[in-house]
Scaffold this motif. Structure first.
Motif, PDB file in Angstrom:
ATOM      1  N   LEU A  85     -16.802  -4.451  -4.712  1.00 26.41           N
ATOM      2  CA  LEU A  85     -16.239  -3.107  -4.612  1.00 26.41           C
ATOM      3  C   LEU A  85     -16.384  -2.343  -5.910  1.00 26.41           C
ATOM      4  O   LEU A  85     -16.559  -1.125  -5.913  1.00 26.41           O
ATOM      5  CB  LEU A  85     -14.755  -3.202  -4.260  1.00 26.41           C
ATOM      6  CG  LEU A  85     -14.385  -3.083  -2.792  1.00 26.41           C
ATOM      7  CD1 LEU A  85     -12.920  -3.349  -2.625  1.00 26.41           C
ATOM      8  CD2 LEU A  85     -14.733  -1.716  -2.257  1.00 26.41           C
ATOM      9  N   SER A  95       0.827  -1.204   0.000  1.00 25.26           N
ATOM     10  CA  SER A  95       0.000   0.000   0.000  1.00 25.26           C
ATOM     11  C   SER A  95       0.864   1.258   0.000  1.00 25.26           C
ATOM     12  O   SER A  95       0.424   2.323  -0.393  1.00 25.26           O
ATOM     13  CB  SER A  95      -0.933   0.001   1.203  1.00 25.26           C
ATOM     14  OG  SER A  95      -0.192  -0.174   2.377  1.00 25.26           O
ATOM     15  N   ILE A 122     -10.987   6.527   4.383  1.00 21.54           N
ATOM     16  CA  ILE A 122     -11.416   5.284   3.744  1.00 21.54           C
ATOM     17  C   ILE A 122     -10.495   4.949   2.574  1.00 21.54           C
ATOM     18  O   ILE A 122     -10.085   3.809   2.379  1.00 21.54           O
ATOM     19  CB  ILE A 122     -12.886   5.403   3.305  1.00 21.54           C
ATOM     20  CG1 ILE A 122     -13.728   5.558   4.567  1.00 21.54           C
ATOM     21  CG2 ILE A 122     -13.311   4.202   2.470  1.00 21.54           C
ATOM     22  CD1 ILE A 122     -15.166   5.251   4.460  1.00 21.54           C
ATOM     23  N   GLU A 137      -7.437   5.690   2.271  1.00 21.69           N
ATOM     24  CA  GLU A 137      -6.141   5.225   2.765  1.00 21.69           C
ATOM     25  C   GLU A 137      -6.225   3.788   3.279  1.00 21.69           C
ATOM     26  O   GLU A 137      -5.309   2.995   3.092  1.00 21.69           O
ATOM     27  CB  GLU A 137      -5.671   6.169   3.878  1.00 21.69           C
ATOM     28  CG  GLU A 137      -4.168   6.153   4.069  1.00 21.69           C
ATOM     29  CD  GLU A 137      -3.718   7.154   5.119  1.00 21.69           C
ATOM     30  OE1 GLU A 137      -4.403   8.182   5.312  1.00 21.69           O
ATOM     31  OE2 GLU A 137      -2.699   6.894   5.767  1.00 21.69           O
ATOM     32  N   VAL A 138      -7.332   3.487   3.937  1.00 25.33           N
ATOM     33  CA  VAL A 138      -7.480   2.128   4.470  1.00 25.33           C
ATOM     34  C   VAL A 138      -7.579   1.101   3.346  1.00 25.33           C
ATOM     35  O   VAL A 138      -6.936   0.059   3.367  1.00 25.33           O
ATOM     36  CB  VAL A 138      -8.731   2.042   5.380  1.00 25.33           C
ATOM     37  CG1 VAL A 138      -9.061   0.596   5.687  1.00 25.33           C
ATOM     38  CG2 VAL A 138      -8.513   2.818   6.661  1.00 25.33           C
ATOM     39  N   LEU A 139      -8.355   1.441   2.330  1.00 21.31           N
ATOM     40  CA  LEU A 139      -8.597   0.463   1.266  1.00 21.31           C
ATOM     41  C   LEU A 139      -7.384   0.280   0.354  1.00 21.31           C
ATOM     42  O   LEU A 139      -7.173  -0.793  -0.192  1.00 21.31           O
ATOM     43  CB  LEU A 139      -9.814   0.872   0.445  1.00 21.31           C
ATOM     44  CG  LEU A 139     -11.150   0.837   1.197  1.00 21.31           C
ATOM     45  CD1 LEU A 139     -12.283   1.196   0.274  1.00 21.31           C
ATOM     46  CD2 LEU A 139     -11.404  -0.534   1.819  1.00 21.31           C
ATOM     47  N   ALA A 140      -6.589   1.353   0.214  1.00 20.66           N
ATOM     48  CA  ALA A 140      -5.440   1.262  -0.695  1.00 20.66           C
ATOM     49  C   ALA A 140      -4.472   0.200  -0.197  1.00 20.66           C
ATOM     50  O   ALA A 140      -3.992   0.250   0.932  1.00 20.66           O
ATOM     51  CB  ALA A 140      -4.741   2.608  -0.786  1.00 20.66           C
ATOM     52  N   GLY A 141      -4.200  -0.761  -1.030  1.00 19.93           N
ATOM     53  CA  GLY A 141      -3.231  -1.794  -0.669  1.00 19.93           C
ATOM     54  C   GLY A 141      -3.846  -2.968   0.060  1.00 19.93           C
ATOM     55  O   GLY A 141      -3.190  -3.970   0.283  1.00 19.93           O
ATOM     56  N   THR A 142      -5.125  -2.860   0.461  1.00 21.15           N
ATOM     57  CA  THR A 142      -5.746  -3.997   1.139  1.00 21.15           C
ATOM     58  C   THR A 142      -6.867  -4.566   0.269  1.00 21.15           C
ATOM     59  O   THR A 142      -6.667  -5.550  -0.419  1.00 21.15           O
ATOM     60  CB  THR A 142      -6.278  -3.588   2.514  1.00 21.15           C
ATOM     61  OG1 THR A 142      -7.096  -2.435   2.381  1.00 21.15           O
ATOM     62  CG2 THR A 142      -5.151  -3.301   3.465  1.00 21.15           C
ATOM     63  N   SER A 143      -8.010  -3.869   0.272  1.00 23.31           N
ATOM     64  CA  SER A 143      -9.111  -4.368  -0.553  1.00 23.31           C
ATOM     65  C   SER A 143      -8.867  -4.038  -2.016  1.00 23.31           C
ATOM     66  O   SER A 143      -9.197  -4.798  -2.906  1.00 23.31           O
ATOM     67  CB  SER A 143     -10.424  -3.735  -0.110  1.00 23.31           C
ATOM     68  OG  SER A 143     -10.677  -4.054   1.223  1.00 23.31           O
ATOM     69  N   THR A 146     -10.062  -7.286  -3.830  1.00 22.97           N
ATOM     70  CA  THR A 146     -10.340  -8.577  -3.231  1.00 22.97           C
ATOM     71  C   THR A 146     -11.778  -8.999  -3.476  1.00 22.97           C
ATOM     72  O   THR A 146     -12.080 -10.170  -3.553  1.00 22.97           O
ATOM     73  CB  THR A 146     -10.109  -8.517  -1.714  1.00 22.97           C
ATOM     74  OG1 THR A 146     -10.781  -7.364  -1.216  1.00 22.97           O
ATOM     75  CG2 THR A 146      -8.646  -8.442  -1.390  1.00 22.97           C
ATOM     76  N   ASP A 147     -12.661  -8.024  -3.577  1.00 24.81           N
ATOM     77  CA  ASP A 147     -14.070  -8.350  -3.685  1.00 24.81           C
ATOM     78  C   ASP A 147     -14.646  -7.620  -4.893  1.00 24.81           C
ATOM     79  O   ASP A 147     -14.547  -6.403  -4.994  1.00 24.81           O
ATOM     80  CB  ASP A 147     -14.776  -7.878  -2.399  1.00 24.81           C
ATOM     81  CG  ASP A 147     -16.180  -8.423  -2.318  1.00 24.81           C
ATOM     82  OD1 ASP A 147     -16.708  -8.849  -3.353  1.00 24.81           O
ATOM     83  OD2 ASP A 147     -16.744  -8.411  -1.208  1.00 24.81           O
TER      84      ASP A 147
END
Lengths: 528, 197
Positions: free
Chosen positions: A63, A25, A75, A77-83, A59-60
């Motif tokens: 999205l 991320s 939001i 920042e949280v999603l970048a690199g994860t979902s 991942t999903d």
């Protein structure tokens, strides 16, 4: 650039198709670029590769249907690199450390892929240097890999051992690239060059789309370069000091030259056939004799009148070329060979005779004679175990006119491309339509450098037989229209997109001449 | 070290959770806050997931008393026995324990003991505990009367207060949640919406 900037981890892949890398991320996908180099830290080996594709993943799949509110920076920042994450497609091409071979003998081709979750870093300058080498007695700095400061160096001794090609659409910088390479060969390899300079670009000075003229080889390395001209008057107009004026005698033209020109001279097949009969009948002076002959005499030789007229028309086109003389005072082939033997590079300017008839005729004729000489000398050298002739590189432009499938069998160039490596003669082919070149010749080229090409067939023919060509295709298609090129083949350990070094400013001239001087100084020091 | 604030006493305990009664009526630790119990050999950490104030006797429900009173406080002033007849209690889900100096983010070998004192964790403890997000998995998978997203977001909000950079803490926690909830986008969205700063 920070050393070892971490990009992500390997998540899947195969040797044939390359590996998929999931971006961390912290690494922005927008900073990635196709063609950049990365290293992969496997458990036992270090791999070196190139980014060949950049894509987005999530991942999903939901999205993509109901995108989250990324206007909120939290939001996002949280999603970048994860979902949501970026993925890179990396083609590992070399192993640069880890096993004994690569430590002792430098980079080795890959035979496996890194293990799962190996860390992928942006290649540091040191890594790139390790792969492409630094400028030394053999290697010549030709440019910088895209987006990097590191020098890309070409092993010119390897380079001249095989025929090579420079391709690209008109106006993409082929001529500049060729000039850089010629300077490189002049300085760093043992080879001498014979350049058939159709547009008078290499010898004294060349044009630049930006405006001011750029210096040619003769201006930069006057002692090592001789400018020959076919058109003395034109050279004088351009205030070029020439070393030799090439005149070609009637007796130097062979039937093979005529059959090569069949299409350009608009000759029928019978007419081209008849030439051989005339040569048999009249011997060396067949051209003169044919031009003096009348149709009646033709009949005696079993040549039909219309064929004879057709042939006469074609031959008088050649006769009208001003550099063709019945009895020239000088021998061009001998002069060229003398210069080459002395280690002087020869640039043959065509002056005003830029039409393809003159170019094909002269280039083919001279090359054939030089080829014969080289073959003879090489065979002699091998038999008597004496010194072999100096390696020769013949540069030809508009190569598809010589090397197209129909003409390839008749010109000397296809023979040179195919087998003259054994006789120390190689080609440097410059062309804008590589698809027009016989595939057999293309396949024998050692190193290919290509600027932007956008015709599908051209791209296919340039990349034919290269491993990972789909990846290279995407790199090639993304090259800028100017001053960017892709090099692959024998002289480089792996394909690389690069920006050719600068040519044309006062500083660049100094750098070119300085690197040559430094080398001679080194040599002089040895004697002290 | 700051004085530990004692908030109650364990009156019911299991491996996964414990219930504590507050010493003072209504002095309940906030939802999602980190509490601990146990002795010096093993300390159990719990996150407050539920609280209730009820009558001391299960069968006797409180009755409305404020008809003639002006304020709420006045009710308690005129009926001082109320503070003794009502009690506040809270439930905490066990999310880890400490044995010696080592902190574990999984269930302890033994449950809490009845009558163990329950303390509110101090800032340093919260920070130490928050270094790993393994407890999020316990919270998400526990079968509790409160929705998991409420509990997770409340505990993260509470913990973030103890950190110097609450936002960075929440982003890191959010990333962990994004991985844990990769198959449950709606829950992830609900939690992120509750913890965004």
């Amino acid at each position: 650039m920070t050393q070892n900037q971490r990009l992500g981890i390997v998540v899947s892949g195969s040797l044939g198709k390359g590996v998929e890398v999931k971006l961390d991320s912290s690494a922005s996908i927008e900073d990635m670029a196709v063609g950049r180099f990365v290293t992969i830290e496997g458990q036992k080996r270090r791999f070196f590769g190139m980014i060949s594709e950049v894509s987005l993943g999530m991942t999903d799949q939901k999205l993509s249907l109901t995108p989250p509110d990324v206007a909120d920076p939290f939001i996002a920042e949280v999603l970048a690199g994860t979902s949501t994450f970026g993925t890179l497609h990396v083609t590992p091409t070399l192993v640069i450390g880890g096993d004994a071979d690569s430590l002792l003998e430098g980079p080795q081709p890959v035979k496996t892929v890194p293990s799962h979750f190996s860390v992928v870093n942006l290649a540091s300058e040191r890594d790139v240097e390790l792969v492409f080498g630094t400028e030394d007695a053999k290697r010549f700095f030709i440019g910088n890999p895209l987006d990097m400061e590191t020098k890309l160096c070409l092993d010119l001794e390897e380079f001249v051992k095989r025929s090579n090609g420079i391709f690209g659409k008109s106006g993409t910088g082929k001529t500049f690239l060729t000039r850089i390479l010629l300077i490189g060969m002049l300085q760093k390899s043992q080879a001498v060059n014979l350049v058939f300079d159709m547009h008078n670009e290499y010898g004294w000075e060349g044009t630049s789309e930006k405006g001011p003229k750029v210096k040619g080889l003769k201006q930069l390395f006057s002692s090592k370069v001789a400018v020959f001209t076919l058109d003395e008057e034109n050279s004088r107009h351009r205030q070029v000091s020439t070393d030799f004026v090439v005149k070609i005698g009637y007796d130097e033209i062979e039937p093979a030259d005529i059959s090569l020109l069949r299409q350009t001279l608009n000759l029928t097949e019978q007419a081209a056939e008849a030439v051989y009969r005339l040569r048999q009948r009249f011997g060396k002076n067949w051209l003169q004799s044919t031009l003096e002959m009348d149709a009646e005499a033709g009949k005696e030789l079993d040549i039909h009148e219309s064929t004879f007229q057709n042939l006469r028309r074609g031959l008088s086109t050649i006769q009208r070329l001003p550099f063709i003389e019945p009895k020239p005072p000088t021998n061009a082939v001998k002069a060229v060979l003398e210069h080459l033997d002395r280690g002087t590079n020869v640039v043959l300017e065509f002056g005003r005779y830029r039409d393809i008839t003159a170019y094909i005729l002269v280039a083919n004729m001279l090359s054939r004679r030089i080829y014969a000489q080289y073959q003879e000398r090489m065979e002699k050298a091998m038999a008597e175990d004496t010194t072999k002739p100096t390696p020769l590189v013949i540069t030809i432009e508009e190569a598809h006119k010589f090397l197209n499938p129909e003409a390839a069998s008749q010109t000397i160039f296809s023979t040179i491309a195919r087998e003259m490596r054994k006789y120390n003669v190689t080609l440097l082919v410059i062309d804008q339509r590589p698809s027009g070149i016989d595939s057999e010749v293309m396949s024998q080229m050692g190193t290919k450098i290509t600027c932007l090409l956008d015709n599908e067939r051209d791209i296919d023919s340039v990349l034919a037989g290269v491993s990972g060509r789909n990846e290279l295709k995407s790199v090639l298609a993304k090259l800028a229209a100017k001053r960017q090129a892709l090099v692959f083949g024998h002289a480089v350990p792996m394909p690389v997109a690069f920006q050719p070094r600068e040519y044309g400013s006062a500083e660049s001239y100094r750098e070119f001449t300085a690197s040559g001087k430094a080398e001679t100084e080194d040599l002089e020091k040895l004697w002290e | 070290m700051a004085e530990l604030e004692r908030v109650g006493e364990v009156i019911e305990a299991s491996t996964t959770s414990f219930t504590a009664q507050c010493y003072e009526l209504y002095e309940i630790p906030p939802l999602g806050s980190l509490v601990k119990t146990g002795n010096s050999s093993a300390e159990l950490y719990g996150i407050v997931y539920n609280a209730a104030t009820t009558s001391l006797e299960p069968g006797r429900r409180p009755i409305a008393r404020g008809k003639d009173e002006k304020t709420e406080e006045a009710i308690y002033r005129s009926s001082p026995q109320l503070a003794k007849l009502l009690r506040s209690e809270f439930g905490a889900i066990v999310v880890g324990y400490k044995e010696g100096d080592r902190l574990y983010h999984h269930l302890p070998p033994q449950p809490a003991r009845i009558h163990s004192f329950v303390y509110q964790c101090i800032r340093a403890e919260v920070m130490e505990f928050g270094q790993s997000f393994d407890f999020l998995n316990i919270l998400l998978n526990a079968n509790l009367p409160v929705p998991a997203e409420e509990l997770v977001s409340a505990s993260l909000r509470q913990m973030s207060q103890a950190h110097q950079d609450p936002r960075a803490f929440l982003v890191a926690a959010g990333k962990e949640l994004a991985i844990l909830l990769s198959g449950n986008l709606n829950q992830l969205k609900a939690i992120l919406g509750r913890i965004k700063t």
